[in-house]
Every structure is written in C-alpha cells, then in structure tokens.
Design a protein around this motif. Structure first.
Motif, PDB file in Angstrom:
ATOM      1  N   ARG A 217     -12.378  -0.577   3.887  1.00  0.00           N
ATOM      2  CA  ARG A 217     -13.173  -1.757   3.561  1.00  0.00           C
ATOM      3  C   ARG A 217     -12.244  -2.817   2.950  1.00  0.00           C
ATOM      4  O   ARG A 217     -11.371  -2.492   2.160  1.00  0.00           O
ATOM      5  N   VAL A 218     -12.500  -4.075   3.323  1.00  0.00           N
ATOM      6  CA  VAL A 218     -11.638  -5.181   2.893  1.00  0.00           C
ATOM      7  C   VAL A 218     -12.452  -6.186   2.097  1.00  0.00           C
ATOM      8  O   VAL A 218     -13.485  -6.676   2.567  1.00  0.00           O
ATOM      9  N   SER A 219     -11.981  -6.503   0.904  1.00  0.00           N
ATOM     10  CA  SER A 219     -12.581  -7.542   0.067  1.00  0.00           C
ATOM     11  C   SER A 219     -11.612  -8.704  -0.049  1.00  0.00           C
ATOM     12  O   SER A 219     -10.405  -8.503  -0.207  1.00  0.00           O
TER      13      SER A 219
ATOM     14  N   ASP B 217     -11.391  -1.173  -0.284  1.00  0.00           N
ATOM     15  CA  ASP B 217     -10.208  -0.327  -0.461  1.00  0.00           C
ATOM     16  C   ASP B 217      -8.954  -1.182  -0.451  1.00  0.00           C
ATOM     17  O   ASP B 217      -7.941  -0.831  -1.061  1.00  0.00           O
ATOM     18  N   VAL B 218      -9.015  -2.315   0.260  1.00  0.00           N
ATOM     19  CA  VAL B 218      -7.957  -3.321   0.265  1.00  0.00           C
ATOM     20  C   VAL B 218      -8.542  -4.596  -0.326  1.00  0.00           C
ATOM     21  O   VAL B 218      -9.625  -5.028   0.062  1.00  0.00           O
ATOM     22  N   VAL B 219      -7.837  -5.187  -1.282  1.00  0.00           N
ATOM     23  CA  VAL B 219      -8.281  -6.425  -1.917  1.00  0.00           C
ATOM     24  C   VAL B 219      -7.267  -7.508  -1.581  1.00  0.00           C
ATOM     25  O   VAL B 219      -6.059  -7.329  -1.799  1.00  0.00           O
ATOM     26  N   CYS B 220      -7.773  -8.617  -1.052  1.00  0.00           N
ATOM     27  CA  CYS B 220      -6.922  -9.748  -0.669  1.00  0.00           C
ATOM     28  C   CYS B 220      -7.244 -10.936  -1.564  1.00  0.00           C
ATOM     29  O   CYS B 220      -8.410 -11.330  -1.685  1.00  0.00           O
TER      30      CYS B 220
ATOM     31  N   ASP C 203      -0.379   0.423   8.758  1.00  0.00           N
ATOM     32  CA  ASP C 203       0.721   1.248   8.238  1.00  0.00           C
ATOM     33  C   ASP C 203       0.313   1.838   6.889  1.00  0.00           C
ATOM     34  O   ASP C 203       0.330   1.133   5.873  1.00  0.00           O
ATOM     35  N   PRO C 204      -0.044   3.103   6.834  1.00  0.00           N
ATOM     36  CA  PRO C 204      -0.513   3.707   5.580  1.00  0.00           C
ATOM     37  C   PRO C 204       0.551   3.787   4.502  1.00  0.00           C
ATOM     38  O   PRO C 204       0.240   4.023   3.335  1.00  0.00           O
ATOM     39  N   ARG C 205       1.817   3.552   4.860  1.00  0.00           N
ATOM     40  CA  ARG C 205       2.884   3.614   3.854  1.00  0.00           C
ATOM     41  C   ARG C 205       2.921   2.367   2.979  1.00  0.00           C
ATOM     42  O   ARG C 205       3.472   2.397   1.873  1.00  0.00           O
ATOM     43  N   LEU C 206       2.353   1.276   3.463  1.00  0.00           N
ATOM     44  CA  LEU C 206       2.399   0.014   2.733  1.00  0.00           C
ATOM     45  C   LEU C 206       1.286  -0.054   1.697  1.00  0.00           C
ATOM     46  O   LEU C 206       0.165   0.406   1.927  1.00  0.00           O
ATOM     47  N   ARG C 207       1.603  -0.701   0.555  1.00  0.00           N
ATOM     48  CA  ARG C 207       0.616  -0.788  -0.521  1.00  0.00           C
ATOM     49  C   ARG C 207       0.398  -2.210  -1.019  1.00  0.00           C
ATOM     50  O   ARG C 207      -0.625  -2.495  -1.635  1.00  0.00           O
TER      51      ARG C 207
ATOM     52  N   GLU D 285      -1.328 -15.748  -2.183  1.00  0.00           N
ATOM     53  CA  GLU D 285      -1.986 -15.104  -1.055  1.00  0.00           C
ATOM     54  C   GLU D 285      -1.313 -13.761  -0.789  1.00  0.00           C
ATOM     55  O   GLU D 285      -0.172 -13.709  -0.309  1.00  0.00           O
ATOM     56  N   TYR D 286      -1.994 -12.698  -1.101  1.00  0.00           N
ATOM     57  CA  TYR D 286      -1.447 -11.359  -0.902  1.00  0.00           C
ATOM     58  C   TYR D 286      -2.584 -10.348  -0.897  1.00  0.00           C
ATOM     59  O   TYR D 286      -3.696 -10.636  -1.351  1.00  0.00           O
ATOM     60  N   ALA D 287      -2.300  -9.180  -0.357  1.00  0.00           N
ATOM     61  CA  ALA D 287      -3.295  -8.106  -0.297  1.00  0.00           C
ATOM     62  C   ALA D 287      -2.649  -6.827  -0.786  1.00  0.00           C
ATOM     63  O   ALA D 287      -1.440  -6.621  -0.634  1.00  0.00           O
ATOM     64  N   ALA D 288      -3.463  -5.971  -1.374  1.00  0.00           N
ATOM     65  CA  ALA D 288      -2.956  -4.701  -1.899  1.00  0.00           C
ATOM     66  C   ALA D 288      -4.056  -3.657  -1.840  1.00  0.00           C
ATOM     67  O   ALA D 288      -5.253  -3.976  -1.804  1.00  0.00           O
ATOM     68  N   ARG D 289      -3.637  -2.431  -1.837  1.00  0.00           N
ATOM     69  CA  ARG D 289      -4.609  -1.346  -1.908  1.00  0.00           C
ATOM     70  C   ARG D 289      -5.171  -1.274  -3.330  1.00  0.00           C
ATOM     71  O   ARG D 289      -4.432  -1.398  -4.311  1.00  0.00           O
ATOM     72  N   ARG D 290      -6.459  -1.069  -3.404  1.00  0.00           N
ATOM     73  CA  ARG D 290      -7.095  -0.929  -4.715  1.00  0.00           C
ATOM     74  C   ARG D 290      -6.431   0.185  -5.523  1.00  0.00           C
ATOM     75  O   ARG D 290      -6.263   0.070  -6.742  1.00  0.00           O
ATOM     76  N   SER D 291      -6.044   1.260  -4.850  1.00  0.00           N
ATOM     77  CA  SER D 291      -5.430   2.393  -5.545  1.00  0.00           C
ATOM     78  C   SER D 291      -4.148   1.999  -6.260  1.00  0.00           C
ATOM     79  O   SER D 291      -3.754   2.654  -7.237  1.00  0.00           O
ATOM     80  N   LEU D 292      -3.484   0.924  -5.806  1.00  0.00           N
ATOM     81  CA  LEU D 292      -2.318   0.400  -6.519  1.00  0.00           C
ATOM     82  C   LEU D 292      -2.740  -0.570  -7.608  1.00  0.00           C
ATOM     83  O   LEU D 292      -2.300  -0.466  -8.760  1.00  0.00           O
ATOM     84  N   LEU D 293      -3.600  -1.533  -7.269  1.00  0.00           N
ATOM     85  CA  LEU D 293      -3.981  -2.559  -8.233  1.00  0.00           C
ATOM     86  C   LEU D 293      -4.592  -1.966  -9.490  1.00  0.00           C
ATOM     87  O   LEU D 293      -4.376  -2.475 -10.593  1.00  0.00           O
TER      88      LEU D 293
END
Length: 345
Positions: A34-36, A147-150, A174-178, A224-232
């Motif tokens: 899911r993308v926010s 799950d991804v916040v932009c 790419d699941p390796r990117l955060r 302007e950037y996006a990150a996985r919630r699990s990192l933020l």
C-alpha cells in the motif's frame, strides 16, 4: 570511497522512465504493498490544489482517467472513492495533505481537489505540536497506513506525477531498497541549475566531509522522496529544516548505502525563499549534522542565529534579528504508545 560512490551511482541511480506504469502496478499487486502520499503544507493555496489534482487523476484512478477532463471536478470523480482514497487498481492508495497551521485557504483548496486534509494539531494532541516541516512529516506516520510513504512538497509548480511514481517505483520492484529520493534540475532565474543554494553551500560540503558515502546524492535536501514505513518508524525526525539531512544520514546508518537510491524526475520548479530564510535553513541543517557527529560526545546547546535587516532608524542602519534554530527531534514513531496500539490493532 570515491570508487564506492561511483559504484553506488551506477547501481542505484535511475530514471523515472525505467519503470513503466504497467510494471509498477503489476509489482504493487504482486506484493500487496500500500502506498501513501503526504503533502506537508503551510500557506500553499496557490499550488497545492494542482498537485492534488494530478495525483488523483494520474495515480489514483487505476488507469481509468486520462487527460485533464478526468480530474476530480468531472463526472469521473466517483472513480476515486472518498477524499484521499483511490480505486482498487491504482498506484497510490491514500493522499493526505497535512496542514501545519495555514492562514490562507490551503486546507479548503486541497480538500476541494480531493485530498484528505488533516490538521497538524489534531494528530497526537497530548503532545503539543512544534513548528517545522519535520514535525508534520513525523506526525503523518500516525494518520497514514501505507507500507510505503511518499513525501512531496506542496509548493511545486508544473507538477508531474513522475515525482511520485518515480520514487515509489524502485521500492515496489526491488525489495532491497528502503529509501528513494528524487533528483532533478532546479532552475533559478536564467540559471538552469541555480536553485538549491543551501544544498551547494551547506549540505553537500557536510556530506562530503563527514558522510562521503552519501556524496552521490544529487538532491540530498529535496522534499520528494519515498521510504518504507518499516524504516521511517525507526528514525528520529528533526522537527525543522534539518529533517531531510537527518533522515538521510540516519537511513544510511540504519539500512546501509545499498538500501538507498535516487531517481531522475526532470525539473523541479517551486517558490524560492529569501536569503534570510535560507540562512535559518542552513543553521538548522548545520545543527542537525553536528548532533549526529557529536552523539556520545560533547553536550550541545540550543543555538540561535542572528541576521540583519536594513532599518534606517537603527544604529548603523541595520537591526539584528535573532532566531532560535529548531533542534528538537521526535523519537522513532514505534516508541509512541498510540502508534504501537494502532499497529497492534
């Protein structure tokens, strides 16, 4: 180190054209991600509505709406669902404008264009809000579910959906990117690359000197950037202008260089700030860097920055103006009781 940065640039620098929308939607469906999208906004009524409209039309309609006639004001508006939500087959699931105390019609304009508008002071009311962009970004984690916040600045002109799809795309494929940041040209007047003065004069020298692994980022302070919630949710957030540098440095230490990337999205046009506003920004960024260099070391005091304004009646013709620099940092969101309760639910 130069060789390492060069290798990272080759592996982790992309173009928004590298990932067609069809491939992004397929990757999103396959992963169930899911993308926010969050727009922090303070007195941006002139530009926020246009940004919201583009995102709604091009990224939240599941491919149904194309062209200007399909915007929220048209008969296709029902395809988007409630304000801030998307159709089932869309790149962006949730669009939130987080208003940090606007005194103009920012909130009304954003809502009319189709965003869900949340006022800063309504989020985590037991903790009085502090002024600053980082404060708003931190609180946005409590009112979004992606799950991804932009994050996208609300003062962009000639906004393109590439600012969102470009930085979200690598995280879907790419699941390796955060964490993925946008890179772009920043024109100022007749100079096609004259913007980003604080980046060139403050942030870039700091990164090259103290975090040379991050020297390859073209726009380290870009909003302007996006990150996985699990990192933020693991990172502290400087409440003011230092938030972008702080998140980037802390993401490096938390996730490693190879979990970070950047995407070329073209040209960024926006409202440029005055020289004095840039001075305050630079001081906050300098302090954010100092704090990270001094962890476990000497005690830091809350700094002030003195600037001058020409005032005919003042001695010498200039009057000093002192500004307290934002130095407070909010803790990682996963340490907040309300956030943990919501995640558990």
């Amino acid at each position: 180190m130069l060789e390492e940065v060069g290798q990272w640039l080759e592996r982790r620098s992309f173009s928004c054209a590298d990932r067609p929308m069809a491939s992004l939607l397929a990757a999103k469906r396959a992963s169930g991600t899911r993308v926010s999208v969050v727009l922090p906004a303070l007195n941006e009524e002139r530009t926020v509505g246009g940004i919201v409209s583009v995102i709604r039309r091009e990224l939240m309609a599941g491919g149904e709406a194309t062209g200007p006639a399909a915007g929220p004001a048209s008969g296709r508006a029902a395809a988007y669902g409630p304000a801030g939500s998307a159709s089932r087959d869309a790149l962006v699931d949730e669009l939130v404008v987080l208003d940090s105390g606007s005194t103009d019609r920012t909130a009304e304009t954003a809502a009319r264009a189709g965003a869900r508008v949340v006022h800063r002071d309504e989020v985590l009311p037991r903790l009085p809000a502090l002024p600053g962009k980082g404060e708003v970004l931190w609180r946005s984690l409590l009112v979004t579910r992606g799950d991804v916040v932009c994050f996208v600045d609300a003062d962009l002109e000639d906004f393109s959906a590439d600012f969102v799809s470009g930085v979200v795309g690598p995280l879907l494929t790419d699941p390796r990117l955060r964490l993925v940041k946008a890179m772009y040209d920043r024109p100022l007047g007749d100079d096609p690359a004259g913007g980003g003065r604080v980046t060139e004069l403050v942030a870039r020298p700091l990164l090259n000197l103290h975090w040379p692994q991050l020297a390859g980022f073209v726009q380290p302070l870009g909003g302007e950037y996006a990150a996985r919630r699990s990192l933020l949710e693991q990172l502290p957030f400087p409440v003011g202008y230092g938030v972008e540098l702080g998140l980037l440095v802390d993401a490096l230490h938390t996730a490693g260089l190879d979990a970070l990337a950047q995407v070329d999205v073209g040209v960024r046009r926006h409202r440029h700030q005055s020289g004095q506003a840039l001075g305050r920004m630079a001081a906050a960024i300098q302090h954010t860097a100092q704090l990270r260099m001094a962890r476990g070391g000497s005690r830091l005091v809350r700094p002030t920055l003195t600037q001058f304004e020409r005032v005919a009646a003042a001695p010498g013709g200039f009057a000093p103006r002192s500004h307290v620099i934002d130095t407070v940092e909010r803790p990682p969101m996963r340490e907040i009781e309300e956030y943990a309760e919501r995640r558990a639910a």
